[in-house]
Design an enzyme around this catalytic site. Structure first.
Site, PDB file in Angstrom:
ATOM      1  N   CYS A   1     -19.525  -5.949   3.896  1.00  0.00           N
ATOM      2  CA  CYS A   1     -18.755  -4.775   4.313  1.00  0.00           C
ATOM      3  C   CYS A   1     -17.460  -4.751   3.515  1.00  0.00           C
ATOM      4  O   CYS A   1     -16.906  -5.815   3.217  1.00  0.00           O
ATOM      5  CB  CYS A   1     -18.446  -4.866   5.809  1.00  0.00           C
ATOM      6  SG  CYS A   1     -17.410  -3.513   6.413  1.00  0.00           S
TER       7      CYS A   1
ATOM      8  N   CYS B   1       0.841  -1.209   0.000  1.00  0.00           N
ATOM      9  CA  CYS B   1       0.000   0.000   0.000  1.00  0.00           C
ATOM     10  C   CYS B   1       0.873   1.255   0.000  1.00  0.00           C
ATOM     11  O   CYS B   1       1.848   1.340   0.749  1.00  0.00           O
ATOM     12  CB  CYS B   1      -0.899  -0.015   1.237  1.00  0.00           C
ATOM     13  SG  CYS B   1      -2.013   1.392   1.299  1.00  0.00           S
TER      14      CYS B   1
ATOM     15  N   CYS C   1       0.603   4.756   6.944  1.00  0.00           N
ATOM     16  CA  CYS C   1       0.008   4.584   8.280  1.00  0.00           C
ATOM     17  C   CYS C   1       1.016   3.851   9.178  1.00  0.00           C
ATOM     18  O   CYS C   1       1.444   2.732   8.851  1.00  0.00           O
ATOM     19  CB  CYS C   1      -1.299   3.800   8.179  1.00  0.00           C
ATOM     20  SG  CYS C   1      -2.396   4.441   6.890  1.00  0.00           S
TER      21      CYS C   1
ATOM     22  N   CYS D   1     -19.110   2.180   9.095  1.00  0.00           N
ATOM     23  CA  CYS D   1     -18.332   1.509  10.130  1.00  0.00           C
ATOM     24  C   CYS D   1     -17.090   2.366  10.306  1.00  0.00           C
ATOM     25  O   CYS D   1     -16.281   2.479   9.386  1.00  0.00           O
ATOM     26  CB  CYS D   1     -17.970   0.096   9.689  1.00  0.00           C
ATOM     27  SG  CYS D   1     -16.809  -0.725  10.797  1.00  0.00           S
TER      28      CYS D   1
ATOM     29  N   CYS E   1       0.733   0.035  10.253  1.00  0.00           N
ATOM     30  CA  CYS E   1       0.222  -0.988   9.326  1.00  0.00           C
ATOM     31  C   CYS E   1       1.305  -1.833   8.654  1.00  0.00           C
ATOM     32  O   CYS E   1       2.225  -1.304   8.014  1.00  0.00           O
ATOM     33  CB  CYS E   1      -0.640  -0.315   8.259  1.00  0.00           C
ATOM     34  SG  CYS E   1      -1.451  -1.525   7.197  1.00  0.00           S
TER      35      CYS E   1
ATOM     36  N   CYS F   1     -16.438  -8.970   5.886  1.00  0.00           N
ATOM     37  CA  CYS F   1     -15.786  -7.684   5.625  1.00  0.00           C
ATOM     38  C   CYS F   1     -14.525  -7.905   4.796  1.00  0.00           C
ATOM     39  O   CYS F   1     -13.618  -8.623   5.212  1.00  0.00           O
ATOM     40  CB  CYS F   1     -15.439  -7.031   6.955  1.00  0.00           C
ATOM     41  SG  CYS F   1     -14.584  -5.469   6.738  1.00  0.00           S
TER      42      CYS F   1
ATOM     43  N   ARG G   1     -17.445  -2.516  18.318  1.00  0.00           N
ATOM     44  CA  ARG G   1     -16.731  -3.771  18.032  1.00  0.00           C
ATOM     45  C   ARG G   1     -15.377  -3.812  18.726  1.00  0.00           C
ATOM     46  O   ARG G   1     -14.544  -2.905  18.549  1.00  0.00           O
ATOM     47  CB  ARG G   1     -16.546  -3.953  16.517  1.00  0.00           C
ATOM     48  CG  ARG G   1     -15.828  -5.277  16.184  1.00  0.00           C
ATOM     49  CD  ARG G   1     -15.866  -5.633  14.703  1.00  0.00           C
ATOM     50  NE  ARG G   1     -17.225  -5.571  14.202  1.00  0.00           N
ATOM     51  CZ  ARG G   1     -17.661  -4.678  13.335  1.00  0.00           C
ATOM     52  NH1 ARG G   1     -16.853  -3.802  12.812  1.00  0.00           N
ATOM     53  NH2 ARG G   1     -18.923  -4.689  12.952  1.00  0.00           N
TER      54      ARG G   1
END
Ligand code: SAM
Ligand code: DTB
Ligand code: SF4
Length: 328
Positions: A128, A53, A57, A188, A60, A97, A266
């Protein structure tokens, strides 16, 4: 019952500061007004496009900026995604998801994504996706294909955000959430605690969520999973005392429950390294959803066996139907 979207930071800080048992008592009372007691919703994650990616972040494993050693993969075939969804359904999951390590989906991926959504939906699962930023048109296409929820996290307070991610702004995230809402999908949206942020940042994070134009239907609260090679994972591995205190995590869950009474809260990443007692406190604090299975996107998760044993011990039922709100 009008849900408040005008919470102040002072009110939220006051909730966080309550004696723990008062906070838990209030959170469980709110919980029981709006949700079935002793019932927890199950969602299953699948990484449909892993690694490589371009975003930075700091938590991550999938960021190309991290040295986590994760191999970048292509978008999975729809058939393989549907096979994983069928397995999740067989294991009692109600929501599937699908996550992709993208800054945003490319135009060329949209047809395949819509095929996946329609196929998972046809199995009777809630759908999701979490694919990074969406524009208005992409959100509308996914909604038309049958996407029920879109996950896009604010991650932390507006102030701490720049310490964690530099390649997209807080406002970019708010814009995506607007597009998701405008397309009629459920939102979400949550974030991560234990990234070295202060209590004040946790207050600011929940303030940002609870003062969105409408509360997110699902609020994932992740505890940082420290992954070697990521900026934050290395920070935590080298300074173990920086790990979020269990009680502070429980306070965050309880405060989220009180601020956003109707939302599903969650208990998300980081559960694998939490004791049963801490998880039980999180349920008492109003958490009513978890990720099942032995894998999140790239990191480990508690696994169906451990969760079944925990639910049995605590007298918790897995929600079978899509979560229903109990009238206040
Ligand atoms: N690429 C998409 C995006 O970021 O918008 C979707 C996938 S991303 C992995 C989804 C969320 O997972 C992040 O926003 C973050 O809150 C959470 N997450 C990622 N890595 C994590 C970690 N190591 N520990 C806890 N939560 C994490
Ligand atoms: C969310 O808030 N947590 C999930 C989901 N949204 C996509 C992801 C957790 C990822 C944990 C780290 C990993 O598996 O790499
Ligand atoms: Fe990319 Fe999402 Fe990971 Fe950020 S959290 S690096 S956007 S996969």
């Amino acid at each position: 019952m009008n849900l408040r979207t005008d919470w102040t930071r002072e009110e939220i800080a006051h909730l966080f500061d309550l004696p723990l048992l008062d906070l838990l008592f209030e959170a469980q009372q709110v919980h029981r007004r709006f949700h079935p007691r002793n019932a927890v919703q199950l969602s299953t994650l699948l990484s449909i496009k892993t690694g490589g990616c371009p975003e930075d972040c700091g938590y991550c494993s999938q960021s190309a900026h991290a040295g986590s050693g994760l191999k970048a993969e292509k978008l999975m075939d729809a058939d393989a995604v549907l096979a994983a969804a069928a397995e999740a359904k067989a294991n009692g999951s109600g929501r599937f998801c699908m996550g992709a390590a993208w800054r945003e989906p490319k135009a060329r991926d949209m047809d395949a994504l819509c095929t996946m959504v329609a196929g998972v939906k046809a199995m009777g699962l809630e759908t999701c996706m979490t694919l990074g930023m969406l524009d208005r048109d992409q959100a509308e296409r996914l909604a038309a294909a049958g996407l029920d929820y879109y996950n896009h996290n604010l991650d932390t307070s507006p102030e701490y955000y720049r310490e964690v991610i530099t390649t997209r702004t807080y406002q970019d995230r708010l814009d995506t959430l607007d597009h998701v809402r405008a397309a009629g999908m459920a939102v979400c949206c949550g974030g991560i605690v234990g990234m070295g942020e202060s209590r004040d940042d946790r207050v600011g994070f929940l303030h940002a969520l609870a003062t969105l134009p409408a509360h997110p239907e699902s609020v994932p609260i992740n505890a940082l999973v420290p992954i070697r090679g990521t900026v934050l994972g290395d920070m935590l591995a080298d300074t173990p005392l920086a790990r979020i205190d269990d009680i502070e995590f429980v306070r965050t869950v309880a405060t989220a429950r009180i601020l956003m009474p109707q939302s599903m809260v969650r208990l998300s990443a980081g559960r694998e390294s939490m004791s049963e007692a801490t998880q039980a406190l999180c349920f008492l604090a109003g958490a009513n959803s978890i990720f099942t299975g032995d894998k999140l996107l790239t990191a480990g998760n508690a696994g169906a066996g451990a969760d079944a044993a925990l639910f049995e011990k605590l007298g918790i039922q897995a929600m079978t139907a899509p979560a229903e709100v109990v009238a206040a």
